[in-house]
Motif scaffolding. Structure first.
Motif, PDB file in Angstrom:
ATOM      1  N   LYS A  30       0.845  -1.193   0.000  1.00 44.85           N
ATOM      2  CA  LYS A  30       0.000   0.000   0.000  1.00 44.85           C
ATOM      3  C   LYS A  30       0.881   1.243   0.000  1.00 44.85           C
ATOM      4  N   PHE A  31       0.508   2.231  -0.798  1.00 45.96           N
ATOM      5  CA  PHE A  31       1.169   3.537  -0.726  1.00 45.96           C
ATOM      6  C   PHE A  31       0.163   4.544  -0.216  1.00 45.96           C
ATOM      7  N   ARG A  32       0.635   5.462   0.581  1.00 51.20           N
ATOM      8  CA  ARG A  32      -0.255   6.507   1.097  1.00 51.20           C
ATOM      9  C   ARG A  32      -0.100   7.750   0.207  1.00 51.20           C
ATOM     10  N   ILE A  33      -1.194   8.201  -0.356  1.00 51.05           N
ATOM     11  CA  ILE A  33      -1.146   9.371  -1.242  1.00 51.05           C
ATOM     12  C   ILE A  33      -1.757  10.558  -0.491  1.00 51.05           C
ATOM     13  N   TYR A  34      -0.978  11.621  -0.349  1.00 46.22           N
ATOM     14  CA  TYR A  34      -1.459  12.818   0.353  1.00 46.22           C
ATOM     15  C   TYR A  34      -2.059  13.796  -0.643  1.00 46.22           C
ATOM     16  N   ASP A  51      -5.330   5.661   0.631  1.00 48.15           N
ATOM     17  CA  ASP A  51      -4.414   4.538   0.480  1.00 48.15           C
ATOM     18  C   ASP A  51      -4.587   3.942  -0.899  1.00 48.15           C
ATOM     19  N   PHE A  52      -3.449   3.668  -1.533  1.00 51.80           N
ATOM     20  CA  PHE A  52      -3.475   3.099  -2.869  1.00 51.80           C
ATOM     21  C   PHE A  52      -2.767   1.740  -2.824  1.00 51.80           C
ATOM     22  N   TRP A  53      -3.478   0.698  -3.247  1.00 55.40           N
ATOM     23  CA  TRP A  53      -2.899  -0.649  -3.198  1.00 55.40           C
ATOM     24  C   TRP A  53      -2.222  -0.949  -4.536  1.00 55.40           C
ATOM     25  N   ALA A  54      -0.892  -0.869  -4.560  1.00 51.52           N
ATOM     26  CA  ALA A  54      -0.151  -1.110  -5.810  1.00 51.52           C
ATOM     27  C   ALA A  54      -0.057  -2.607  -6.096  1.00 51.52           C
ATOM     28  N   VAL A  55      -0.064  -3.428  -5.025  1.00 50.94           N
ATOM     29  CA  VAL A  55      -0.065  -4.896  -5.156  1.00 50.94           C
ATOM     30  C   VAL A  55      -1.136  -5.401  -4.205  1.00 50.94           C
ATOM     31  N   GLY A 103       2.444  -6.751 -17.637  1.00 52.79           N
ATOM     32  CA  GLY A 103       1.258  -6.006 -17.207  1.00 52.79           C
ATOM     33  C   GLY A 103       1.362  -4.577 -17.716  1.00 52.79           C
ATOM     34  N   HIS A 104       0.230  -3.889 -17.721  1.00 53.19           N
ATOM     35  CA  HIS A 104       0.200  -2.517 -18.235  1.00 53.19           C
ATOM     36  C   HIS A 104       1.004  -1.572 -17.337  1.00 53.19           C
ATOM     37  N   ASN A 105       1.191  -0.330 -17.776  1.00 54.97           N
ATOM     38  CA  ASN A 105       1.901   0.669 -16.966  1.00 54.97           C
ATOM     39  C   ASN A 105       1.164   0.867 -15.646  1.00 54.97           C
ATOM     40  N   GLY A 106       1.910   0.822 -14.558  1.00 55.25           N
ATOM     41  CA  GLY A 106       1.298   1.046 -13.249  1.00 55.25           C
ATOM     42  C   GLY A 106       0.623  -0.188 -12.669  1.00 55.25           C
ATOM     43  N   ALA A 107       0.817  -1.358 -13.295  1.00 57.99           N
ATOM     44  CA  ALA A 107       0.160  -2.589 -12.823  1.00 57.99           C
ATOM     45  C   ALA A 107       0.737  -3.099 -11.501  1.00 57.99           C
ATOM     46  N   GLY A 108       1.918  -2.621 -11.133  1.00 58.07           N
ATOM     47  CA  GLY A 108       2.525  -3.052  -9.870  1.00 58.07           C
ATOM     48  C   GLY A 108       3.746  -3.945 -10.043  1.00 58.07           C
ATOM     49  N   LYS A 109       4.246  -4.063 -11.265  1.00 59.15           N
ATOM     50  CA  LYS A 109       5.373  -4.974 -11.545  1.00 59.15           C
ATOM     51  C   LYS A 109       6.635  -4.582 -10.769  1.00 59.15           C
ATOM     52  N   SER A 110       7.048  -3.315 -10.890  1.00 55.72           N
ATOM     53  CA  SER A 110       8.273  -2.876 -10.203  1.00 55.72           C
ATOM     54  C   SER A 110       8.098  -2.916  -8.689  1.00 55.72           C
ATOM     55  N   THR A 111       6.886  -2.585  -8.239  1.00 52.88           N
ATOM     56  CA  THR A 111       6.633  -2.615  -6.787  1.00 52.88           C
ATOM     57  C   THR A 111       6.810  -4.040  -6.265  1.00 52.88           C
ATOM     58  N   LEU A 112       6.291  -5.014  -7.017  1.00 54.48           N
ATOM     59  CA  LEU A 112       6.429  -6.413  -6.604  1.00 54.48           C
ATOM     60  C   LEU A 112       7.908  -6.816  -6.579  1.00 54.48           C
ATOM     61  N   VAL A 153      13.167  -3.856  -0.781  1.00 59.61           N
ATOM     62  CA  VAL A 153      13.228  -2.393  -0.852  1.00 59.61           C
ATOM     63  C   VAL A 153      11.942  -1.845  -0.210  1.00 59.61           C
ATOM     64  N   TYR A 154      10.815  -2.539  -0.465  1.00 57.69           N
ATOM     65  CA  TYR A 154       9.549  -2.186   0.183  1.00 57.69           C
ATOM     66  C   TYR A 154       9.149  -3.298   1.143  1.00 57.69           C
ATOM     67  N   GLU A 155       8.560  -2.881   2.254  1.00 59.94           N
ATOM     68  CA  GLU A 155       8.012  -3.871   3.192  1.00 59.94           C
ATOM     69  C   GLU A 155       6.593  -4.221   2.755  1.00 59.94           C
ATOM     70  N   SER A 196       9.567  -6.878 -17.965  1.00 57.18           N
ATOM     71  CA  SER A 196       9.860  -6.256 -19.252  1.00 57.18           C
ATOM     72  C   SER A 196       8.576  -5.978 -20.005  1.00 57.18           C
ATOM     73  N   HIS A 197       8.647  -4.944 -20.866  1.00 60.64           N
ATOM     74  CA  HIS A 197       7.510  -4.630 -21.740  1.00 60.64           C
ATOM     75  C   HIS A 197       7.706  -5.272 -23.103  1.00 60.64           C
ATOM     76  N   ASP A 198       8.797  -6.009 -23.261  1.00 63.16           N
ATOM     77  CA  ASP A 198       9.128  -6.576 -24.561  1.00 63.16           C
ATOM     78  C   ASP A 198       8.727  -8.061 -24.607  1.00 63.16           C
TER      79      ASP A 198
HETATM   80  N1  ATP Z   1       6.641   5.196  -3.834  1.00 67.93           N
HETATM   81  C1  ATP Z   1       5.408   5.292  -4.337  1.00 67.93           C
HETATM   82  N2  ATP Z   1       4.483   6.106  -3.757  1.00 67.93           N
HETATM   83  C2  ATP Z   1       3.217   6.179  -4.251  1.00 67.93           C
HETATM   84  N3  ATP Z   1       2.784   5.477  -5.319  1.00 67.93           N
HETATM   85  C3  ATP Z   1       3.656   4.667  -5.927  1.00 67.93           C
HETATM   86  C4  ATP Z   1       5.021   4.528  -5.483  1.00 67.93           C
HETATM   87  N4  ATP Z   1       5.652   3.635  -6.293  1.00 67.93           N
HETATM   88  C5  ATP Z   1       4.734   3.247  -7.207  1.00 67.93           C
HETATM   89  N5  ATP Z   1       3.546   3.854  -6.972  1.00 67.93           N
HETATM   90  C6  ATP Z   1       2.319   3.657  -7.746  1.00 67.93           C
HETATM   91  O1  ATP Z   1       2.009   2.274  -7.700  1.00 67.93           O
HETATM   92  C7  ATP Z   1       1.518   1.839  -8.955  1.00 67.93           C
HETATM   93  C8  ATP Z   1       2.371   0.684  -9.448  1.00 67.93           C
HETATM   94  O2  ATP Z   1       3.636   1.193  -9.829  1.00 67.93           O
HETATM   95  P1  ATP Z   1       4.770   0.264 -10.451  1.00 67.93           P
HETATM   96  O3  ATP Z   1       5.949   1.115 -10.724  1.00 67.93           O
HETATM   97  O4  ATP Z   1       4.949  -0.928  -9.601  1.00 67.93           O
HETATM   98  O5  ATP Z   1       4.079  -0.183 -11.816  1.00 67.93           O
HETATM   99  P2  ATP Z   1       4.713  -0.939 -13.054  1.00 67.93           P
HETATM  100  O6  ATP Z   1       3.769  -2.039 -13.402  1.00 67.93           O
HETATM  101  O7  ATP Z   1       6.131  -1.306 -12.788  1.00 67.93           O
HETATM  102  O8  ATP Z   1       4.613   0.206 -14.158  1.00 67.93           O
HETATM  103  P3  ATP Z   1       5.552   0.546 -15.419  1.00 67.93           P
HETATM  104  O9  ATP Z   1       5.332  -0.548 -16.417  1.00 67.93           O
HETATM  105  O10 ATP Z   1       4.985   1.851 -15.888  1.00 67.93           O
HETATM  106  O11 ATP Z   1       6.968   0.655 -14.936  1.00 67.93           O
HETATM  107  C9  ATP Z   1       1.529   3.053  -9.879  1.00 67.93           C
HETATM  108  O12 ATP Z   1       0.234   3.585  -9.918  1.00 67.93           O
HETATM  109  C10 ATP Z   1       2.487   3.999  -9.219  1.00 67.93           C
HETATM  110  O13 ATP Z   1       2.127   5.336  -9.475  1.00 67.93           O
END
Ligand code: ATP
Length: 247
Positions: free
Chosen positions: A12-16, A41-45, A62-71, A78-80, A206-208
């Motif tokens: 979860k990320f907290r958005i102010y 609160d925004f649930w990225a995963v 997954g599409h942009n913002g799907a949560g791949k990098s967060t996972l 890096v993230y708890e 990867s997006h490829d």
């Molecule tokens: N530190 C953060 N604080 C708040 N929101 C975040 C943070 N990191 C990522 N997010 C949000 O979480 C969601 C998932 O981001 P993430 O980077 O994991 O997506 P992604 O699938 O890797 O996207 P992309 O393909 O564009 O790299 C996005 O909506 C992003 O804006």
């Protein structure tokens, strides 16, 4: 044997929402809302579970913002996790932001030791790999120059050479490295392939689709933070691409 188990993971990320333009406005709003800050609160995963076994070469799509990098970042600690659990058996080598720990005022050689310790290498290991890291980066002449004077290509060559100098157990890649001239790129690709072959587990984002199909033997598809499919690269990539066409 290396393995990873992800159980009901949520991040979860907290958005102010109340970034006030001035100090005066901040205090005015502060008293109006009895000191409460507006956020959501925004649930990225969200509630993701899967297991990775030795031999798996896992691609995450997954599409942009799907949560791949967060996972990926959660797997690398890096993230708890906000909820759920990750159990890792083995040593993870994250190649997430290559060169991020370099200090501009330090020389290339000093950065090998500084960044190397951040990457988890011991001093003894760094002493052993130092000549090879410099040779692979083709920086013998400039290794005692501060890296702030390096070109982008030189910087990337040193960072890549250091990050990939030892064979990791679990290799984690966020998009594949790009940069440097053509000769170095082909050398870098060959080294990457060797690292992938020798790792017990490889996980990459990867997006490829072609790259995913050529390097992975399993793919998971994330959509708005949720795991929607897990299977063979051919099947999952085709379903993902078909889904995107219909969007
Ligand atoms: N530190 C953060 N604080 C708040 N929101 C975040 C943070 N990191 C990522 N997010 C949000 O979480 C969601 C998932 O981001 P993430 O980077 O994991 O997506 P992604 O699938 O890797 O996207 P992309 O393909 O564009 O790299 C996005 O909506 C992003 O804006």
């Amino acid at each position: 044997m290396s393995s990873i188990r992800v159980e009901n993971l949520s991040i979860k990320f907290r958005i102010y929402h109340d970034r006030s333009p001035s100090l005066k406005d901040y205090f005015a709003n502060f008293f109006k809302r009895n000191g409460q800050t507006a956020y959501s609160d925004f649930w990225a995963v969200k509630d993701v579970s899967f297991e990775i076994k030795a031999g798996d070469r896992l691609g995450i799509i997954g599409h942009n913002g799907a949560g791949k990098s967060t996972l990926l970042k959660a797997l690398c600690r890096v993230y708890e996790s906000s909820d759920g659990k990750i159990s890792v058996n083995g040593r993870i080598a994250p190649l997430l932001e290559i060169g991020a720990g370099f200090h501009p005022e330090f020389t290339g050689r000093e950065n090998i030791y500084l960044n190397g310790s951040i990457l988890g290498y011991s001093k003894q290991q760094l002493k052993e790999i130092e000549p090879e890291v410099i040779a692979f980066a083709e920086l013998e002449e400039f290794i005692d120059t501060p890296v702030k004077y390096y070109s982008t290509g030189m910087y990337m060559r040193l960072a890549f050479s250091l990050a990939t100098a030892m064979h990791p157990d679990i290799l984690v890649l966020d998009e594949i490295f790009a940069g440097g001239d053509a000769t170095f790129m082909s050398k870098a690709k060959a080294r990457m392939q060797a690292l992938i072959n020798k790792a017990n587990i490889m996980i990459m984002v990867s997006h490829d689709p072609l790259l995913i199909k050529s390097l992975c033997n399993r793919v998971i598809w994330l959509d708005h933070g949720k795991l929607v499919a897990d299977g063979s690269p051919d099947e999952i990539v085709e379903r993902y691409l078909a889904g995107r066409k219909n969007e």
